[in-house]
Design a protein around this motif. Structure first.
Motif, mmCIF file in Angstrom:
data_model
loop_
_atom_site.group_PDB
_atom_site.id
_atom_site.type_symbol
_atom_site.label_atom_id
_atom_site.label_comp_id
_atom_site.label_asym_id
_atom_site.label_seq_id
_atom_site.Cartn_x
_atom_site.Cartn_y
_atom_site.Cartn_z
ATOM 1 N N LEU A 102 0.813 -1.210 0.000
ATOM 2 C CA LEU A 102 0.000 0.000 0.000
ATOM 3 C C LEU A 102 0.850 1.265 0.000
ATOM 4 O O LEU A 102 0.378 2.333 -0.383
ATOM 5 C CB LEU A 102 -0.940 0.013 1.212
ATOM 6 C CG LEU A 102 -2.010 -1.085 1.237
ATOM 7 C CD1 LEU A 102 -2.888 -0.936 2.481
ATOM 8 C CD2 LEU A 102 -2.864 -1.048 -0.026
ATOM 9 N N PRO A 170 -6.435 1.375 0.693
ATOM 10 C CA PRO A 170 -6.384 0.289 -0.289
ATOM 11 C C PRO A 170 -6.881 0.790 -1.644
ATOM 12 O O PRO A 170 -7.864 1.531 -1.697
ATOM 13 C CB PRO A 170 -7.349 -0.766 0.288
ATOM 14 C CG PRO A 170 -7.562 -0.368 1.711
ATOM 15 C CD PRO A 170 -7.417 1.121 1.749
ATOM 16 N N GLU A 180 -2.311 -6.949 5.295
ATOM 17 C CA GLU A 180 -2.187 -5.499 5.433
ATOM 18 C C GLU A 180 -2.617 -5.064 6.834
ATOM 19 O O GLU A 180 -1.951 -4.238 7.472
ATOM 20 C CB GLU A 180 -3.024 -4.801 4.367
ATOM 21 C CG GLU A 180 -2.516 -5.032 2.951
ATOM 22 C CD GLU A 180 -3.517 -4.661 1.872
ATOM 23 O OE1 GLU A 180 -3.124 -4.634 0.689
ATOM 24 O OE2 GLU A 180 -4.705 -4.419 2.202
#
Length: 270
Positions: A102, A170, A180
């Motif tokens: 990310l 995201p 994540e």
């Protein structure tokens, strides 16, 4: 001074050098070169297999001086423990975090916002497009609705602390992936630990499931008090404001949740 004597002096001072390891010692890596290193403050950090300017130097292994085990720098691996950080250190760690993919698609990290001594902490799932641009959680339409909801129970936004499970958006506002959420887990846990709120309002499925380590739906989790961590912080689960924008008929249920949060905080302060 020749290289061998130089290496002895450096070793005596506790300083280790990048050393080329012979692949003959590692049959499984035949045809490759592996680098072993200990990070020295003030010198460029490199990971295993990433050649440095001295990669072509012959091995320097003085007798009786073992090659140090690999200890990559914390900023490269993310091994620094958030549980030991203060607010400034924690915010800097989030801003520089590259622990998952990310980091390549974000515009800004979204650390958190509000009163760091708040009695009420609100936790959502992840930044959206507006939050990614601003670097602040809950600033879009859903955030404006959240502000009105909090003000309605006597807790204006500036009096609470707001954070998300993820600190980066995201792509496409998809759901956070488990790996994540795991990478951000220590950051959120430390925020909770530093604030020590009287209650947490978890908004939405992702936030509730992550905090409480469950796969139950919001519908099954809301309507009762739950507890978080060894401090047994009271947690109330409710619907996400973005969901309410699509399903306004659910606002009455959220109002019930909010009034119970207010009563719980009033009781604990009394």
């Amino acid at each position: 001074m020749d290289e061998r004597r130089r290496s002895h002096y450096l070793a005596a001072m506790g300083v280790t050098l990048w050393t080329l390891r012979d692949v003959q010692d590692r049959p499984a890596l035949a045809g490759t070169v592996a680098l072993e290193a200990t990070y020295m403050p003030g010198s460029p950090a490199r990971l295993r297999g990433e050649p440095g300017p001295d990669a072509m130097m012959p091995p320097v292994d003085p007798p009786g001086v073992p090659v140090a085990a690999e200890t990559p720098p914390p900023e490269k691996t993310g091994v620094s423990d958030p549980a030991q950080m203060d607010w400034d250190q924690l915010e800097a760690a989030v801003a520089g975090c590259r622990a998952c993919g990310l980091c390549d698609t974000r515009t800004n990290t979204v650390f958190g916002d509000g009163n760091r001594r708040a009695r009420l902490m609100v936790i959502g799932e992840a930044p959206g497009a507006d939050e990614d641009r601003a670097g602040v959680p809950f600033v879009g339409r859903a955030g404006q609705l959240l502000n009105r909801m909090l003000a309605a129970i006597g807790y204006p936004r500036e009096s609470v602390y707001i954070a998300n499970v993820l600190k980066c958006r995201p792509p496409g506002n998809r759901d956070p992936r488990p790996e994540e959420s795991l990478r951000c887990q220590g950051f959120l846990a430390r925020q909770v630990q530093l604030i020590r709120p009287g209650a947490i309002l978890a908004v939405g499925r992702i936030a509730a499931q992550h905090l409480l380590q469950t796969d139950e739906s919001v519908g099954r989790l809301r309507g009762r008090w739950l507890e978080l961590g060894p401090d047994r912080i009271p947690v109330r689960v409710t619907y996400h404001p973005a969901y309410l924008l699509r399903s306004p008929e659910q606002k009455a249920k959220v109002w019930d949740d909010l009034t119970l949060v207010r009563r719980r905080l009033d009781a604990s302060s009394g």
